[in-house]
Design a protein around this motif. Structure first.
Motif, mmCIF file in Angstrom:
data_model
loop_
_atom_site.group_PDB
_atom_site.id
_atom_site.type_symbol
_atom_site.label_atom_id
_atom_site.label_comp_id
_atom_site.label_asym_id
_atom_site.label_seq_id
_atom_site.Cartn_x
_atom_site.Cartn_y
_atom_site.Cartn_z
ATOM 1 N N SER A 39 0.829 -1.205 0.000
ATOM 2 C CA SER A 39 0.000 0.000 0.000
ATOM 3 C C SER A 39 0.861 1.251 0.000
ATOM 4 C CB SER A 39 -0.925 -0.002 1.225
ATOM 5 O OG SER A 39 -1.802 -1.112 1.193
ATOM 6 N N GLY A 40 1.944 1.190 0.797
ATOM 7 C CA GLY A 40 2.846 2.333 0.821
ATOM 8 C C GLY A 40 3.545 2.549 -0.501
ATOM 9 N N VAL A 41 3.968 1.429 -1.113
ATOM 10 C CA VAL A 41 4.630 1.532 -2.426
ATOM 11 C C VAL A 41 3.656 2.082 -3.463
ATOM 12 C CG1 VAL A 41 5.654 0.204 -4.304
ATOM 13 C CG2 VAL A 41 6.325 -0.255 -1.942
ATOM 14 N N LEU A 42 2.399 1.594 -3.407
ATOM 15 C CA LEU A 42 1.405 2.075 -4.365
ATOM 16 C C LEU A 42 1.145 3.570 -4.168
ATOM 17 C CD1 LEU A 42 -0.650 1.519 -6.586
ATOM 18 C CD2 LEU A 42 -2.305 0.884 -4.816
ATOM 19 N N ALA A 43 1.044 3.986 -2.908
ATOM 20 C CA ALA A 43 0.827 5.412 -2.648
ATOM 21 C C ALA A 43 2.014 6.237 -3.137
ATOM 22 C CB ALA A 43 0.611 5.635 -1.148
ATOM 23 N N LEU A 44 3.226 5.705 -2.899
ATOM 24 C CA LEU A 44 4.415 6.411 -3.372
ATOM 25 C C LEU A 44 4.434 6.465 -4.895
ATOM 26 C CD1 LEU A 44 7.132 7.750 -2.791
ATOM 27 C CD2 LEU A 44 8.169 5.470 -2.755
ATOM 28 N N TYR A 45 4.025 5.366 -5.531
ATOM 29 C CA TYR A 45 3.986 5.337 -6.996
ATOM 30 C C TYR A 45 2.999 6.379 -7.529
ATOM 31 C CZ TYR A 45 3.239 3.552 -11.722
ATOM 32 O OH TYR A 45 3.119 3.436 -13.093
ATOM 33 N N VAL A 46 1.835 6.470 -6.873
ATOM 34 C CA VAL A 46 0.843 7.462 -7.295
ATOM 35 C C VAL A 46 1.397 8.872 -7.124
ATOM 36 C CG1 VAL A 46 -1.423 8.439 -6.767
ATOM 37 C CG2 VAL A 46 -1.124 5.957 -6.841
ATOM 38 N N GLN A 47 2.095 9.103 -5.999
ATOM 39 C CA GLN A 47 2.694 10.420 -5.776
ATOM 40 C C GLN A 47 3.738 10.735 -6.839
ATOM 41 O OE1 GLN A 47 4.213 10.443 -1.780
ATOM 42 N NE2 GLN A 47 2.192 10.392 -0.827
#
Length: 406
Positions: free
Chosen positions: A148-156
């Motif tokens: 989830s953190g990686v996905l959020a970072l990817y979106v950012q």
């Protein structure tokens, strides 16, 4: 208390071998899980030999804090692959298999009875499975959180990248606007231009235009196609357009400007190469004069649909014997369309002649549109199919208004 080490035992069945291994484990206080692994390991190591109704022996020796369990099979017995054994082992050439096991720090109580031993080993296995299940669930939760953190970072990062692309595009558009001449407002004349670089990450290339009004109210237009792509070719094209503008404003005849520009630029940059098209138009009379230096010919589309390429021989800047060999003069009437362009418009395929014919077809199709829409519409249509040779593209259209103003 730890019981006395059992003497070496010779056995002929797997059941007896497992019982002997468990007795060794109990004698030295090994844990239940280690005992189970040892029992399974000796069974796997001796299985082939015992299946042939032969005997093996099992012995144990203690050295400080290490217990060595030795399984002896007659020479010639094939040992199992080490990865199959729950406990790592050493295989000797004499048919021996040895396990070196650390002894527990304290004596452990012995467990009597095969049934009790089997149940305790199963209980240890189940407890181990329960622990692994809990660990697996915990790791899965941690992995989900990490994902989830990686996905959020990817979106950012995607959002930041999009912001950078927009900022970069705005900067490039401002730079491109700075390279272009100011819009020209001339009574009786409408002009429009479309530019498309070959490289999407470059604001400009070697295709450039210039337009201005001479003191005698004649409109001068320069179209340049410098060798190469990107910012380097833009610098070349700017040098040509600025030189041509200076010569034109000094009053040099149209037929001499290409040659003089080439001579002047050769002093500054001998390697500079560009094609040049010059047009002079009097909006009051429709008189048009052209000079050319190796550039594609303009396309004239009459109001009645007749078309003609306005061919003028000449060689461009950086070419041998540069200059326009002559000038071409013709007359435009209100409603006629004149299209000036670079070769990226017609040479996107292998056959330039076919490209020129397609340009005629496209110009006829779009000639009734507002002048501001014509260059882009033609360029989009010309590049609408497969482009084999991407190149900077410039299309400039001009048309006299039906009632030119003085």
């Amino acid at each position: 208390m730890i019981r006395r080490s059992p003497p070496p035992r010779t056995v002929a069945t797997l059941t007896a071998l497992r019982r002997a291994a468990r007795r060794v484990a109990d004698a030295y206080g090994l844990g239940v899980e280690t005992r189970a692994r040892l029992a399974v390991s000796v069974s796997l190591a001796a299985h082939t030999w015992l299946a042939g109704h032969r005997t093996v022996s099992l012995a144990a020796t203690r050295d400080d804090n290490t217990l060595t369990v030795t399984l002896t099979c007659p020479p010639g017995a094939d040992p199992p692959h080490p990865s199959r054994l729950p406990l790592p082992a050493e295989f000797g050439p004499d048919g021996t298999t040895r396990w070196h096991l650390p002894l527990p720090p304290r004596d452990a109580p012995a467990v009597d009875g095969d049934d009790d031993q089997t149940e305790s080993e199963l209980a240890a296995v189940l407890a181990r499975m329960d622990t692994l299940t809990v660990d697996h669930a915990r790791l899965k939760d941690e992995l989900d959180e990490t994902n989830s953190g990686v996905l959020a970072l990817y979106v950012q990062l995607e959002e930041r990248d999009e912001q950078l692309r927009r900022s970069h595009g705005q900067m490039l558009r401002k730079l491109e606007d700075a390279l272009r001449p100011a819009p020209l407002t001339v009574p009786g004349l409408r002009l429009a231009v479309h530019y498309e670089p070959a490289e999407t990450d470059a604001p400009s290339g070697g295709d450039l235009y210039d337009w201005f009004v001479l003191p005698d109210k004649i409109v001068h237009i320069t179209v340049v196609d410098a060798l190469g792509h990107g910012i380097g070719s833009t610098r070349t094209a700017l040098s040509v357009t600025h030189t041509v503008r200076t010569l034109a404003l000094e009053g040099h005849p149209l037929e001499d400007i290409v040659r003089r520009a080439a001579e002047n630029l050769a002093i500054v940059d001998p390697d500079l190469t560009a094609t040049v098209l010059l047009a002079r138009l009097d909006p009051r009379t429709g008189e048009l004069h052209l000079a050319n230096g190796s550039h594609p010919p303009p396309l004239l589309v009459r109001r009645d649909g007749h078309t003609r390429y306005l061919q003028v021989s000449g060689r461009g800047v950086g070419f041998p014997l540069p200059g326009s060999e002559a000038t071409l003069s013709t007359h435009l009437t209100p409603g006629d369309l004149l299209l000036l362009y670079t070769d990226g418009l017609t040479e996107s395929r292998k056959n330039p002649v076919e490209g020129e014919q397609r340009l005629i077809t496209s110009a006829l199709r779009h000639r009734e549109q507002p002048i501001d829409a014509i260059p882009r519409a033609i360029a989009d249509e010309m590049h609408g199919s497969t482009v084999l040779h991407p190149d900077d593209t410039l299309a400039l259209a001009l048309r006299l208004t039906p009632k030119p103003l003085d």
